[in-house]
Design a protein around this motif. Structure first.
Motif, PDB file in Angstrom:
ATOM      1  N   ILE A  26      26.844   8.309  -2.593  1.00  0.00           N
ATOM      2  CA  ILE A  26      28.106   7.338  -2.558  1.00  0.00           C
ATOM      3  C   ILE A  26      27.549   7.030  -0.192  1.00  0.00           C
ATOM      4  O   ILE A  26      27.028   7.449   0.283  1.00  0.00           O
ATOM      5  CB  ILE A  26      29.552   8.332  -1.589  1.00  0.00           C
ATOM      6  N   ASP A  27      27.706   5.149  -0.840  1.00  0.00           N
ATOM      7  CA  ASP A  27      27.389   4.641   0.757  1.00  0.00           C
ATOM      8  C   ASP A  27      28.273   4.183   1.060  1.00  0.00           C
ATOM      9  O   ASP A  27      28.642   2.527   0.408  1.00  0.00           O
ATOM     10  CB  ASP A  27      25.874   3.744  -0.166  1.00  0.00           C
ATOM     11  N   ASN A  37      31.233   2.266   0.398  1.00  0.00           N
ATOM     12  CA  ASN A  37      32.639   2.532  -0.269  1.00  0.00           C
ATOM     13  C   ASN A  37      32.013   1.615  -1.489  1.00  0.00           C
ATOM     14  O   ASN A  37      32.614   2.342  -2.846  1.00  0.00           O
ATOM     15  CB  ASN A  37      34.151   1.529   0.207  1.00  0.00           C
ATOM     16  N   LYS A  38      30.546   1.731  -1.630  1.00  0.00           N
ATOM     17  CA  LYS A  38      30.002   1.753  -2.990  1.00  0.00           C
ATOM     18  C   LYS A  38      29.360   3.363  -3.319  1.00  0.00           C
ATOM     19  O   LYS A  38      28.638   4.367  -2.748  1.00  0.00           O
ATOM     20  CB  LYS A  38      29.408   0.607  -3.658  1.00  0.00           C
ATOM     21  N   THR A  39      28.986   2.844  -4.602  1.00  0.00           N
ATOM     22  CA  THR A  39      27.855   3.738  -4.994  1.00  0.00           C
ATOM     23  C   THR A  39      26.461   3.189  -5.073  1.00  0.00           C
ATOM     24  O   THR A  39      26.429   1.686  -5.560  1.00  0.00           O
ATOM     25  CB  THR A  39      28.208   4.736  -6.123  1.00  0.00           C
ATOM     26  N   ARG A  40      25.650   4.381  -4.822  1.00  0.00           N
ATOM     27  CA  ARG A  40      24.148   3.559  -5.183  1.00  0.00           C
ATOM     28  C   ARG A  40      23.228   4.125  -6.047  1.00  0.00           C
ATOM     29  O   ARG A  40      23.347   5.954  -5.310  1.00  0.00           O
ATOM     30  CB  ARG A  40      23.258   3.653  -3.437  1.00  0.00           C
ATOM     31  N   ASN A  41      22.946   3.853  -6.514  1.00  0.00           N
ATOM     32  CA  ASN A  41      21.454   4.642  -7.281  1.00  0.00           C
ATOM     33  C   ASN A  41      20.316   4.888  -6.591  1.00  0.00           C
ATOM     34  O   ASN A  41      19.866   4.300  -6.611  1.00  0.00           O
ATOM     35  CB  ASN A  41      20.966   4.161  -8.635  1.00  0.00           C
ATOM     36  N   GLY A  81       7.090   6.812  -0.045  1.00  0.00           N
ATOM     37  CA  GLY A  81       8.455   6.094   0.118  1.00  0.00           C
ATOM     38  C   GLY A  81       8.888   5.847   1.344  1.00  0.00           C
ATOM     39  O   GLY A  81       8.435   6.348   2.277  1.00  0.00           O
ATOM     40  N   ASP A  82       9.457   4.886   1.585  1.00  0.00           N
ATOM     41  CA  ASP A  82       9.931   4.348   2.840  1.00  0.00           C
ATOM     42  C   ASP A  82      11.127   5.369   3.356  1.00  0.00           C
ATOM     43  O   ASP A  82      11.045   5.848   2.455  1.00  0.00           O
ATOM     44  CB  ASP A  82      10.819   2.631   2.570  1.00  0.00           C
ATOM     45  N   SER A  83      11.527   5.150   4.332  1.00  0.00           N
ATOM     46  CA  SER A  83      12.423   6.116   4.734  1.00  0.00           C
ATOM     47  C   SER A  83      13.724   5.984   4.049  1.00  0.00           C
ATOM     48  O   SER A  83      13.982   4.471   4.312  1.00  0.00           O
ATOM     49  CB  SER A  83      12.455   6.215   6.527  1.00  0.00           C
ATOM     50  N   GLY A  84      14.674   6.896   4.061  1.00  0.00           N
ATOM     51  CA  GLY A  84      15.159   6.091   2.861  1.00  0.00           C
ATOM     52  C   GLY A  84      15.383   6.509   1.560  1.00  0.00           C
ATOM     53  O   GLY A  84      16.762   6.151   0.642  1.00  0.00           O
TER      54      GLY A  84
END
Ligand SMILES: Nc1ncnc2c1ncn2[C@@H]1O[C@H](COP(=O)(O)OP(=O)(O)OP(=O)(O)O)[C@@H](O)[C@H]1O
Ligand SMILES: [Mg+2]
Length: 224
Positions: A13-14, A16-20, A39-42
């Motif tokens: 959950i990012d 108010n939306k979801t992120r894959n 891979g990048d931070s985050g």
């Protein structure tokens, strides 16, 4: 095979939306194989390690560690797996503050039922932490804590070793020594090593390098 990940998806959950965060990830690591994860931070590297260690629930897809399907395993089975088969070098070390360096190192090995003073002493010397054995974690520098965390994980001779930026706090020379040692021990103990790093030099020492970006995992070095 020590680790088999198939069609793994993970959403967060990012706002108010979801992120894959992880999309359709496939990854296998065999015994004695050393794999770098960049891979990048985050980008989700630590989250992937947490899923493999059974510290976060699997939403979709499958992860098998040492023949245990994590998605179908009980909490008890997951805890046994972490105790006996998986070594974790956390990004934040997670040393036990009430235990001395010596007891921190011995603790995990005893939990795994594999405490061997000869192996522990050798690691302590190789990581140059002999003079710190009676100290407590709060009095150590970041690099010292990192080397203690590495000794603790290796002393238990895990089947699968997950290392989250294990050289992040070490200078170039110590970092190179630690990675060489990790690879050497993984080969000798037949441990599968999955190591997160931001350093290309460190990654180059592994058999394979994967890159995580926008949820996708791609192989950038190694056999296709
Ligand atoms: N429990 C959680 N709930 C919601 N979002 C989370 C949670 N844990 C991590 N995130 C988010 O997921 C993303 C990936 O985090 P992660 O810690 O896996 O990244 P990373 O690749 O390890 O980064 P770094 O290189 O900085 O350590 C980040 O945007 C983070 O804010
Ligand atoms: Mg991380």
């Amino acid at each position: 095979m020590s680790l088999i990940i198939e069609s793994l998806n993970h959403q967060i959950i990012d706002g108010n939306k979801t992120r894959n965060l992880l999309s359709n990830i496939d990854l296998s690591v065999s015994q004695g194989e050393c794999v770098a994860l960049m891979g990048d931070s985050g980008s989700g590297k630590t989250t992937l390690l947490n899923l493999i260690a059974g510290l976060e629930p699997i939403q979709q897809g499958s992860i098998k560690v040492a023949d245990l399907q994590l998605g179908q395993a009980t909490e008890k089975a997951l805890s046994e797996l972490r105790k006996k088969q998986i070594g974790i070098i956390f990004q934040q070390y997670n040393l036990l503050s009430s235990l001395s360096v010596r007891d921190n190192i011995e603790f995990s090995a005893r939990l795994a039922g594999r405490y061997d003073p000869l192996i522990c002493n050798k690691l302590v010397n190789q990581l140059d932490i002999f003079s710190l054995l009676d100290h407590y974690p709060a009095t150590l520098s970041g690099g010292e804590m990192q080397r203690v965390a590495i000794a603790r994980a290796l002393c238990a001779q895990p089947h699968l070793l997950l290392a989250d930026e294990p050289t992040g706090n070490l200078d170039e020379h110590n970092g190179a020594c630690v990675v060489t040692l990790l690879v050497e021990l993984a080969k000798r103990q037949n441990t599968a090593l999955l190591l997160v790093t931001h350093s290309v030099n460190v990654a180059q020492k592994m058999d394979k390098i994967y890159h995580l970006a926008k949820g996708k995992l791609s192989l950038v070095k190694g056999a296709f």
